[in-house]
Design a protein around this motif. Sequence first.
Motif, PDB file in Angstrom:
ATOM      1  N   UNK A  71       0.853  -1.170   0.000  1.00 20.70           N
ATOM      2  CA  UNK A  71       0.000   0.000   0.000  1.00 20.70           C
ATOM      3  C   UNK A  71       0.904   1.240   0.000  1.00 20.70           C
ATOM      4  N   UNK A  72       0.671   2.118  -0.949  1.00 18.67           N
ATOM      5  CA  UNK A  72       1.470   3.338  -1.074  1.00 18.67           C
ATOM      6  C   UNK A  72       0.927   4.443  -0.186  1.00 18.67           C
ATOM      7  N   UNK A  73       1.800   5.232   0.398  1.00 21.78           N
ATOM      8  CA  UNK A  73       1.443   6.364   1.220  1.00 21.78           C
ATOM      9  C   UNK A  73       1.051   7.517   0.295  1.00 21.78           C
ATOM     10  N   UNK A  74      -0.184   8.071   0.482  1.00 19.47           N
ATOM     11  CA  UNK A  74      -0.673   9.066  -0.479  1.00 19.47           C
ATOM     12  C   UNK A  74      -1.968   9.702   0.003  1.00 19.47           C
ATOM     13  N   UNK A  75      -2.337  10.778  -0.660  1.00 17.10           N
ATOM     14  CA  UNK A  75      -3.661  11.381  -0.554  1.00 17.10           C
ATOM     15  C   UNK A  75      -4.214  11.448  -1.968  1.00 17.10           C
ATOM     16  N   UNK A  76      -5.381  10.877  -2.173  1.00 15.22           N
ATOM     17  CA  UNK A  76      -6.012  10.891  -3.490  1.00 15.22           C
ATOM     18  C   UNK A  76      -7.380  11.554  -3.407  1.00 15.22           C
ATOM     19  N   UNK A 122       8.758  18.741  -2.055  1.00 14.80           N
ATOM     20  CA  UNK A 122       8.194  19.803  -2.894  1.00 14.80           C
ATOM     21  C   UNK A 122       7.888  19.367  -4.332  1.00 14.80           C
ATOM     22  N   UNK A 123       8.732  18.545  -4.935  1.00 14.54           N
ATOM     23  CA  UNK A 123       8.473  18.124  -6.323  1.00 14.54           C
ATOM     24  C   UNK A 123       7.200  17.292  -6.414  1.00 14.54           C
ATOM     25  N   UNK A 124       6.908  16.512  -5.372  1.00 11.93           N
ATOM     26  CA  UNK A 124       5.681  15.721  -5.373  1.00 11.93           C
ATOM     27  C   UNK A 124       4.453  16.610  -5.164  1.00 11.93           C
ATOM     28  N   UNK A 125       4.629  17.718  -4.440  1.00 15.63           N
ATOM     29  CA  UNK A 125       3.555  18.705  -4.336  1.00 15.63           C
ATOM     30  C   UNK A 125       3.319  19.353  -5.698  1.00 15.63           C
ATOM     31  N   UNK A 145      -1.470  13.077  -4.284  1.00 15.60           N
ATOM     32  CA  UNK A 145      -0.257  13.587  -3.667  1.00 15.60           C
ATOM     33  C   UNK A 145       0.478  12.391  -3.093  1.00 15.60           C
ATOM     34  N   UNK A 146       1.564  12.020  -3.715  1.00 10.01           N
ATOM     35  CA  UNK A 146       2.348  10.851  -3.292  1.00 10.01           C
ATOM     36  C   UNK A 146       3.221  11.257  -2.114  1.00 10.01           C
TER      37      UNK A 146
END
Length: 144
Positions: A1-6, A118-121, A141-142
């Motif tokens: 499971x990947x850490x993220x907000x979708x 920041x690059x993932x933002x 947002x990964x």
Amino acid sequence: MNSRITLRKIWNDDDVIELTVEVSDGKSMFANTVYVATNAIQELIKNLTVFREHIYGGLYDIRFGEFGPEYANGAFQARLHFNVPGRLFISTHQQSDFEEFSKTQVASEAKMYLKTEPILLDNFISELKALNSGASNEATLVSA
């Protein structure tokens, strides 16, 4: 499971967008739905574009829906904090819609904590632009 907000668009009309919000810290995952105004995604894009420049201690709160049994659907809140340059710390709070349970009204809730860069933002802001334009129904947002 990947850490993220979708954020995933379920439907919309002229006044409201219904989103599913999924947050995963890599071990647990919580999903709920929220209602937002039709301009909420555009406002989020604008505000995150400014916030991303505040890498030395910047704070920004995202809030969709409202907490409490008086409101329709659920709620989502995320506090974004550049505590250390190059690292974005995110604390989230989610609440589902209230429902009957025995002799009371209850809602499920979760609090999670993520870290990203920041690059993932920047990638998330690009995905939000696609979501807002209708080119996509999802923005993630990964977490790193």
